[in-house]
Design a protein around this motif. Structure first.
Motif, PDB file in Angstrom:
ATOM      1  N   GLU A 175       0.853  -1.188   0.000  1.00 26.73           N
ATOM      2  CA  GLU A 175       0.000   0.000   0.000  1.00 26.73           C
ATOM      3  C   GLU A 175       0.886   1.235   0.000  1.00 26.73           C
ATOM      4  OE1 GLU A 175      -3.692   0.408   2.575  1.00 26.73           O
ATOM      5  OE2 GLU A 175      -2.328   1.805   3.592  1.00 26.73           O
ATOM      6  N   GLU A 228       0.599   5.408   0.641  1.00 27.49           N
ATOM      7  CA  GLU A 228      -0.188   6.570   1.042  1.00 27.49           C
ATOM      8  C   GLU A 228       0.527   7.810   0.523  1.00 27.49           C
ATOM      9  OE1 GLU A 228      -2.315   7.579   5.084  1.00 27.49           O
ATOM     10  OE2 GLU A 228      -0.303   8.478   5.075  1.00 27.49           O
ATOM     11  N   VAL A 244       0.455  12.036   0.309  1.00 25.60           N
ATOM     12  CA  VAL A 244      -0.072  13.328   0.744  1.00 25.60           C
ATOM     13  C   VAL A 244       0.299  14.327  -0.342  1.00 25.60           C
ATOM     14  CG1 VAL A 244      -0.009  15.132   2.484  1.00 25.60           C
ATOM     15  CG2 VAL A 244       0.155  12.721   3.163  1.00 25.60           C
ATOM     16  N   ALA A 298      -5.097   5.671  -7.163  1.00 25.04           N
ATOM     17  CA  ALA A 298      -5.354   5.959  -5.754  1.00 25.04           C
ATOM     18  C   ALA A 298      -6.810   6.359  -5.545  1.00 25.04           C
ATOM     19  CB  ALA A 298      -4.436   7.071  -5.268  1.00 25.04           C
ATOM     20  N   ASP A 338      -8.951  10.259  -0.264  1.00 24.16           N
ATOM     21  CA  ASP A 338      -9.474  10.216   1.100  1.00 24.16           C
ATOM     22  C   ASP A 338      -9.863  11.596   1.611  1.00 24.16           C
ATOM     23  OD1 ASP A 338      -8.930   7.529   0.984  1.00 24.16           O
ATOM     24  OD2 ASP A 338      -7.044   7.684   2.082  1.00 24.16           O
ATOM     25  N   VAL A 350      -5.136  13.637   0.874  1.00 25.45           N
ATOM     26  CA  VAL A 350      -4.588  12.327   1.235  1.00 25.45           C
ATOM     27  C   VAL A 350      -5.155  11.291   0.266  1.00 25.45           C
ATOM     28  CG1 VAL A 350      -4.380  10.563   3.012  1.00 25.45           C
ATOM     29  CG2 VAL A 350      -4.357  12.985   3.650  1.00 25.45           C
ATOM     30  N   TYR A 351      -4.266  10.493  -0.316  1.00 23.96           N
ATOM     31  CA  TYR A 351      -4.652   9.474  -1.283  1.00 23.96           C
ATOM     32  C   TYR A 351      -4.059   8.129  -0.866  1.00 23.96           C
ATOM     33  CZ  TYR A 351      -5.913  13.446  -4.197  1.00 23.96           C
ATOM     34  OH  TYR A 351      -6.488  14.585  -4.668  1.00 23.96           O
ATOM     35  N   THR A 352      -4.841   7.067  -1.083  1.00 19.64           N
ATOM     36  CA  THR A 352      -4.385   5.721  -0.732  1.00 19.64           C
ATOM     37  C   THR A 352      -4.400   4.839  -1.977  1.00 19.64           C
ATOM     38  OG1 THR A 352      -5.275   5.924   1.508  1.00 19.64           O
ATOM     39  CG2 THR A 352      -4.759   3.701   0.722  1.00 19.64           C
ATOM     40  N   GLU A 365      -3.973   1.049  -2.983  1.00 22.26           N
ATOM     41  CA  GLU A 365      -3.976  -0.296  -2.405  1.00 22.26           C
ATOM     42  C   GLU A 365      -3.649  -1.346  -3.462  1.00 22.26           C
ATOM     43  OE1 GLU A 365      -7.974  -0.332  -0.884  1.00 22.26           O
ATOM     44  OE2 GLU A 365      -7.282   0.222   1.131  1.00 22.26           O
ATOM     45  N   SER A 370       4.098  -1.313   3.179  1.00 21.90           N
ATOM     46  CA  SER A 370       3.459  -0.029   2.909  1.00 21.90           C
ATOM     47  C   SER A 370       4.493   1.079   3.026  1.00 21.90           C
ATOM     48  CB  SER A 370       2.306   0.226   3.890  1.00 21.90           C
ATOM     49  OG  SER A 370       2.796   0.325   5.210  1.00 21.90           O
ATOM     50  N   SER A 424       4.810   5.741   2.754  1.00 25.64           N
ATOM     51  CA  SER A 424       4.135   7.032   2.657  1.00 25.64           C
ATOM     52  C   SER A 424       5.023   7.997   1.890  1.00 25.64           C
ATOM     53  CB  SER A 424       3.837   7.605   4.049  1.00 25.64           C
ATOM     54  OG  SER A 424       2.948   6.769   4.758  1.00 25.64           O
ATOM     55  N   GLN A 468       5.126  12.204   0.192  1.00 28.67           N
ATOM     56  CA  GLN A 468       4.519  13.528   0.127  1.00 28.67           C
ATOM     57  C   GLN A 468       4.977  14.202  -1.150  1.00 28.67           C
ATOM     58  OE1 GLN A 468       4.452  15.844   3.716  1.00 28.67           O
ATOM     59  NE2 GLN A 468       4.603  17.778   2.604  1.00 28.67           N
TER      60      GLN A 468
END
Length: 921
Positions: free
Chosen positions: A547, A549, A551, A583, A586, A590-592, A594, A626, A628, A630
């Motif tokens: 995953e 994430e 930003v 994505a 959210d 913010v985007y996820t 998966e 996962s 993250s 930015q």
């Protein structure tokens, strides 16, 4: 009876009865000259009430019971007759071995026993040799001694025999190597210490050895071709995982070969059947037609055991028993080029001529031997002493076929009947292209094809499909696909570069769980019913186990960007974006993302309306699963702010620019304006409206509203107003009143600012930046110019009083009527509007220089002196910087008046004028 040449299987023992009474045909002619003690095989009738042989699957115990019932009368005769000894009884052949002392009892005594069909000698059984071979069919003692070893398979993964029979295909396609099947090899014994052989059960039928022993090299070689391994580096055995029952039935061996007895072979067959052998390999026999084997082979078949025997090594036109028994599978020999070896036996068997009354009625009128052929020339296999060697003969071909039958029996999900096996083997056998169709005396039905036979024998299926990524639908290479049946059976493979897999030889007509696992993906499984004899497609999609994430921020305003497109693509640097993982938004930037396969590096890309696209590499590690990231997106429009003084138009440097969106959010542009008053910044486009606010020292805040479309450059021209002002009070130095019509300008670093006249001599210089020093110039026609320096030390408004002196001169001369100069005469100057000022007194020479504005006005000059009457003189217009002479002659006071009174009156007048002038100031 009708002649047949195929694998037709009779369904019962026929009604062709054996002779009755004392017909000598019941006694083998070989016993006619018997003398002394002889071993006799007594065969009993089959069929009718005492039927012991059938072609339907039958429990061995039932056959044994039937045989025991048939032989009861023999047992009674032997017990009551001297010269007879019952050595062995064989239910598998419904026969008995009886020792007969012919000097004490005639053979006819046995022939007369109820149910006896035939008496014949316990014939010798040998290992026949190809013509020209001197010893036991051996052509090489070790693999390394053969000049054509490579051609025979040595040094390769498999012998040529295995390749010719498509055995490796069976191993690979069906994962079948004989596990679950049992092969009985009845031969000269076996060397159980050989690294390629494992003996599961052993029996010595003649030599008496309790441990596995090979009385020649033959049995070890034959067993190797059936079940041998690959310790030499070359696979030698067809069914290496099958159980091996090794029986020594030929133990009398010398340089000429090995000899055994028919009774020992029959005993070996019965032993193998009792132990549920699936196939018996008989690389032995006798030329001609030995009827004792007929019932043995048929009853073994009825019990579920296939008997495979060599066709013999005496060439075309001959055959040997038991390989030529119709119910056996007779095997001929081929070489590595698929040619039938010259020594290989083969003939069309005329049933009546060959077997006579001994043939079951269900047999065809004629049939072809061999049934099939298999590699038997220069076969490489194991020999005692942990060695390997070459042998040739149908003896070498026989275990190859026995091994194939073990493969079939072990690979199928049910026990195959011998008739099914025979059909599968014969129907799928092949011949070289130049050979005629149909069975013949050289190839029989053809060369055995193990893979094709297995397909024909079992209800097999192929499961195929494609494994794809659940998000991108791209193929997943290297995925492990496992099929697990409800019986615990497993099959496994991996997908190719296109994500495809194929599992052949899957047992059909059952449900499987199909599990898929791949690096970076979640394992998944599904169930599917797989019909037999079909191709079933089971496609599977797998989801990544990682995953990401993201930003997403506005690079200028700093807040989250919504409604953007965010995705990770294929591995960075791959040159081919095989799909992308999008994505979900959210909110708040913010985007996820998966279902991203882990343990890979991707290209993370983001785009949004009004912004410049951005991307970077991102690694999704296999351990963390996962990550993250930015990203800051910069606007795709350019705002160019140009700041200038609203009065002078001069660029304003070092100004600070702030940009505000319609939603109230703001950002301060990095840096400040340059010498040209300019500063640019990216801003999000897409038709957004922005308020551009500028702050600079000495100015009021400037503002401009602009709209920026995607990709364009928009100008924001901001005029700034100075925040200070100068107030100047201009006063006439002579008359004392305010000066109008003046020009007042303040010159500073950003240009010159002009004043406006409010009236009565008050001038305002507005919108002056309240920083730096200014040079203020005052010019008025008729007055001397005035310059002063001004600044904003404290406050934003500065007041200044400026007194201006006229630039013209009145040169006044006062004298009396006699022409004498009058000193100390008082002089006053009056303008046309009546304003006046006291200019002073004359000097000793009666003169006075008086400064007046050179505005082109006419002035009235009034002179007074004691004892004289006042005098006045009006000038012409007086221009700028002119000097105008004014001469006044005063007359003495009239004698009739008091002198003091006149002088007093004049003085009083000048005093009054002076007071008026002061009041106007």
């Amino acid at each position: 009876m009708e002649s047949v040449t195929d694998d037709e299987s009779p369904t019962s023992v026929g009604s062709n009865p054996s002779p009755t009474g004392t017909d000598p045909t019941r006694i083998d002619p070989g016993l006619e000259d018997a003398d002394g003690v002889v071993d006799v095989i007594v065969r009993f009738e089959t069929g009718g009430d005492g039927e012991a042989a059938t072609n339907e699957a039958t429990d061995a115990s039932a056959l044994q019971t039937a045989s025991n019932q048939s032989q009861t009368s023999l047992e009674h005769v032997v017990e009551t007759t001297d010269g007879l000894a019952l050595e062995a009884q064989f239910w598998v052949a419904n026969a008995a071995l009886v020792t007969v002392d012919t000097d004490r009892v005639e053979l006819g005594r046995l022939a007369d026993v109820d149910g006896v069909a035939e008496l014949h000698a316990d014939d010798d059984v040998t290992l026949s040799r190809p013509a020209g071979e001197s010893t036991d069919e051996t052509t090489a003692a070790a693999a390394t001694t053969s000049p054509t070893a490579s051609a025979a398979g040595v040094g390769s993964a498999n012998t040529y025999g295995l390749e010719q029979l498509s055995v490796p295909t069976v191993w690979d396609r069906y994962d079948a190597r004989g596990e679950g099947a049992t092969i009985a090899v009845l031969d000269t014994g076996v060397d159980a210490t050989h690294p390629d052989l494992t003996v599961d059960e052993w029996r010595d039928f003649a030599g008496g050895s309790t441990t596995p022993t090979d009385y020649s090299a033959h049995g070890t070689h034959v067993a190797g071709s059936a079940v041998g391994g690959d310790s030499s580096g070359t696979h030698i055995g067809v069914a290496p995982e099958a159980r091996l029952l090794a029986g020594a039935v030929l133990t009398d061996c010398n340089d000429e070969g090995c000899v055994g007895s028919t009774s020992d072979v029959i005993a070996g067959i019965e032993w193998a059947v009792d132990r549920d052998a699936d196939v018996i390999s008989l690389s032995l026999g006798s030329d001609g037609y030995s009827s004792t084997y007929v019932d043995a082979v048929r009853n073994a078949k009825a019990s579920g055991t296939v008997v495979v025997g060599g066709a013999g090594n005496s060439g075309e036109g001959t055959s040997a028993s038991p390989g030529n028994v119709y119910d056996a599978i007779g095997v001929g020999a081929t070489d590595e080029y698929e040619r039938v070896a010259g020594f290989s036996g083969g003939e069309v068997v005329d049933t009546d001529d060959a077997w006579g009354w001994r043939a079951p009625a269900a047999w065809p009128d004629s049939y072809v031997v061999p049934t099939v052929v298999a590699p038997g020339d220069r076969v490489y296999s194991s020999v005692p002493g942990d060695e390997y060697g070459y042998k040739r003969g149908t003896s070498m071909a026989t275990p190859h076929v026995a091994g194939v039958i073990a493969l079939l029996q072990g690979a199928t999900d049910r026990t195959l009947e011998p008739a099914e096996i025979r059909e599968a083997v014969t129907e799928t056998a092949t011949k070289p292209a130049h050979e005629p169709d149909g069975a013949d005396t050289r190839y029989g039905h053809g060369i055995v094809d193990a893979a094709a036979a297995l397909e024909a024998a079992g209800s097999f299926a192929t499961v195929e499909g494609t494994v794809t990524d659940a998000v991108t639908d791209t193929p997943v290479a290297g995925a492990t696909v496992t099929l697990e049946g409800d019986d615990g059976s497993l099959a496994e493979t991996t997908t190719d570069s296109d994500g495809r897999y194929e599992l052949e030889g899957v047992t059909g007509d059952r449900e499987y769980e199909i599990a898929v696992s791949a690096t970076g993906y979640e394992s998944t499984a599904k169930t599917a019913f797989v019909p037999g004899d079909e191709r079933t497609t089971v496609d599977t999609s797998v989801a990544g186990d990682g995953e990401v994430e993201v930003v997403l921020e506005d690079a200028q305003f700093g807040d989250g960007i919504e409604s953007a497109s965010v995705e990770v693509g294929a591995a960075a640097g791959s040159g081919d974006r095989k799909g992308a993982y999008p994505a979900s938004d959210d909110g708040n930037g913010v985007y996820t993302i998966e279902d991203v396969p882990s343990d890979r590096t991707y290209t993370l890309a983001a785009s949004a309306t009004g912004y410049v696209d951005d991307q970077r590499e991102v690694a999704v590690k296999g351990d963390a699963k996962s990550t993250s990231e930015q990203l800051e997106l910069s606007g795709d429009a350019t705002l160019e702010a140009t700041v200038a003084d609203s009065v002078t138009g001069a660029p304003i440097e070092n100004a600070t620019v702030t940009v505000e969106r319609a939603d109230g959010s703001t950002f301060v542009v990095d840096g400040s304006t340059g010498a040209d008053g300019g500063l640019e910044t990216p801003v999000p486009g897409a038709g957004a409206e922005y308020t551009v606010t500028v702050d600079a020292a000495g100015y009021e805040t400037g503002e401009e509203v602009v709209t920026a479309s995607s990709g364009e450059t928009v100008d924001a021209d901001v005029s700034m107003v100075g925040d200070g002002e100068f107030v100047l009070e201009l006063e006439d130095a002579q008359f004392g009143d305010g000066v109008t019509d003046a020009t007042v300008e303040a010159a500073g670093e950003r240009g010159t600012y002009a004043a406006t006249h409010d009236g009565e001599g008050t001038y305002r210089v507005e919108q002056v930046p309240s920083r730096g020093a200014y040079d203020v110039d005052v010019t008025v026609a008729g007055y001397a110019d005035e310059s002063l320096s001004m600044g904003f030390d404290d406050g934003l408004a500065v007041d200044e009083r400026v007194v201006l002196s006229g630039d013209a001169t009145l040169s006044v001369a006062v004298d009396d009527e006699d022409g004498d100069a009058l000193a100390d005469a008082s002089v006053a100057v009056e303008r046309e509007d009546g304003d006046s000022f006291d200019a002073g007194t004359t000097a000793s020479d009666g003169t006075l220089e008086v400064v007046v504005p050179g505005t082109g006005a006419a002035y009235t000059v009034v002179a007074d002196a004691d004892g004289y009457e006042s005098g006045t003189e009006t000038t012409e217009s007086v221009g700028s910087e002119e000097t105008t002479s004014v001469a006044l002659t005063l007359s003495a006071v009239d004698d009739g008046l008091p002198a003091v009174g006149v002088v007093g009156t004049v003085v009083a007048l000048f005093v009054a004028l002076a007071l008026v002038a002061r009041a106007r100031r």
